[in-house]
Design an enzyme around this catalytic site. Structure first.
Site, PDB file in Angstrom:
ATOM      1  N   ASP A 110      39.200  27.938  37.458  1.00  0.00           N
ATOM      2  CA  ASP A 110      39.475  29.553  37.685  1.00  0.00           C
ATOM      3  C   ASP A 110      38.398  30.282  36.935  1.00  0.00           C
ATOM      4  OD1 ASP A 110      41.013  31.834  38.778  1.00  0.00           O
ATOM      5  OD2 ASP A 110      42.061  31.757  36.746  1.00  0.00           O
ATOM      6  N   ASP A 122      39.002  33.947  35.758  1.00  0.00           N
ATOM      7  CA  ASP A 122      39.621  35.010  34.819  1.00  0.00           C
ATOM      8  C   ASP A 122      40.654  34.158  33.925  1.00  0.00           C
ATOM      9  OD1 ASP A 122      38.581  38.044  35.591  1.00  0.00           O
ATOM     10  OD2 ASP A 122      38.737  36.695  37.066  1.00  0.00           O
ATOM     11  N   ASP A 132      44.840  28.981  35.286  1.00  0.00           N
ATOM     12  CA  ASP A 132      46.162  29.651  34.298  1.00  0.00           C
ATOM     13  C   ASP A 132      47.188  30.398  35.284  1.00  0.00           C
ATOM     14  OD1 ASP A 132      44.137  31.649  35.079  1.00  0.00           O
ATOM     15  OD2 ASP A 132      44.762  32.757  33.300  1.00  0.00           O
TER      16      ASP A 132
END
Length: 222
Positions: free
Chosen positions: A12, A14, A171
């Site tokens: 991922d 960000d 996250d």
């Protein structure tokens, strides 16, 4: 699932590869200022970065997608974010050695994000990642975004690997859901933003790592 045959690691963007919270929060505060409202602290915004514009608008104005104001605020926020998205955003310093190590090991790595290509592509280029990543999949590269598995399956297709030979690191619970649906090994990056929902231990990931070094140790077991 185990890591015995992992040949590619997808991340991922960000909160996993990059710390974009200062620019996302900055855009939200720029918008607040334009409306005569005081700035809010970065700490209020940081946990919700994984939710993108929806999360930033929710924190800044306590407005959700069902609110009549949401669409206009979202468009103005995105405009302001586009103007400043490379100002303070950086690759996490602890992630850079991880990328170096993956490359030394001959493992390909790439980016799979829900951030639209209009933001993803210039941001990845500005950070010097575009020349290193085996593939970059944005939120609008495929007809569906995470938690749908389509973006991850497209990433695996582009690097010529079966999904079972790939790992996805993120996250947000949607990262785990997408990775599981795609048949990849799933890893939670506990250094990320993580949201404010259920604890990460309940997400059902194959592994949770606290630091990029822990991820390297996990891969060393393969």
């Amino acid at each position: 699932m185990n890591v015995d045959t992992i040949d590619a690691v997808f991340f991922d963007l960000d909160g996993t590869l990059i710390d974009s919270a200062p620019d996302l929060a900055g855009a939200a505060n720029d918008l607040r200022a334009s409306l005569g409202l005081p700035a809010m602290p970065l700490e209020r915004f940081r946990p919700m970065v994984g939710s993108g514009a929806r999360g930033m608008i929710g924190v800044a104005f306590d407005v959700g997608p069902q609110d009549a104001r949401f669409s206009e605020l979202r468009e103005e926020f995105l405009h302001r974010y586009e103007q400043r998205m490379t100002r303070e955003t950086r690759v996490f310093a602890s992630v850079l050695p991880l990328l170096d190590a993956l490359e030394r090991q001959g493992r390909r790595w790439g980016v799979v994000t829900n951030k639209a290509a209009r933001f993803t592509d210039p941001l990845v280029r500005s950070l010097g990642l575009h020349e290193r990543a085996a593939t970059v999949i944005a939120g609008d590269t495929t007809p569906h975004s995470k938690p749908h598995p389509a973006p991850l399956l497209e990433a695996a297709r582009r690097v010529g690997l079966a999904p079972a030979r790939c790992m996805y690191v993120g996250d947000d619970v949607r990262d785990v859901q997408a990775g599981q649906a795609a048949g990849m090994v799933t890893v939670v990056a506990a250094w990320g933003y993580l949201g404010i929902g259920e604890p990460i231990g309940t997400w059902g990931a194959d592994h949770i790592v606290q630091t990029p070094d822990e991820l390297l140790n996990l891969l060393a077991m393969a």
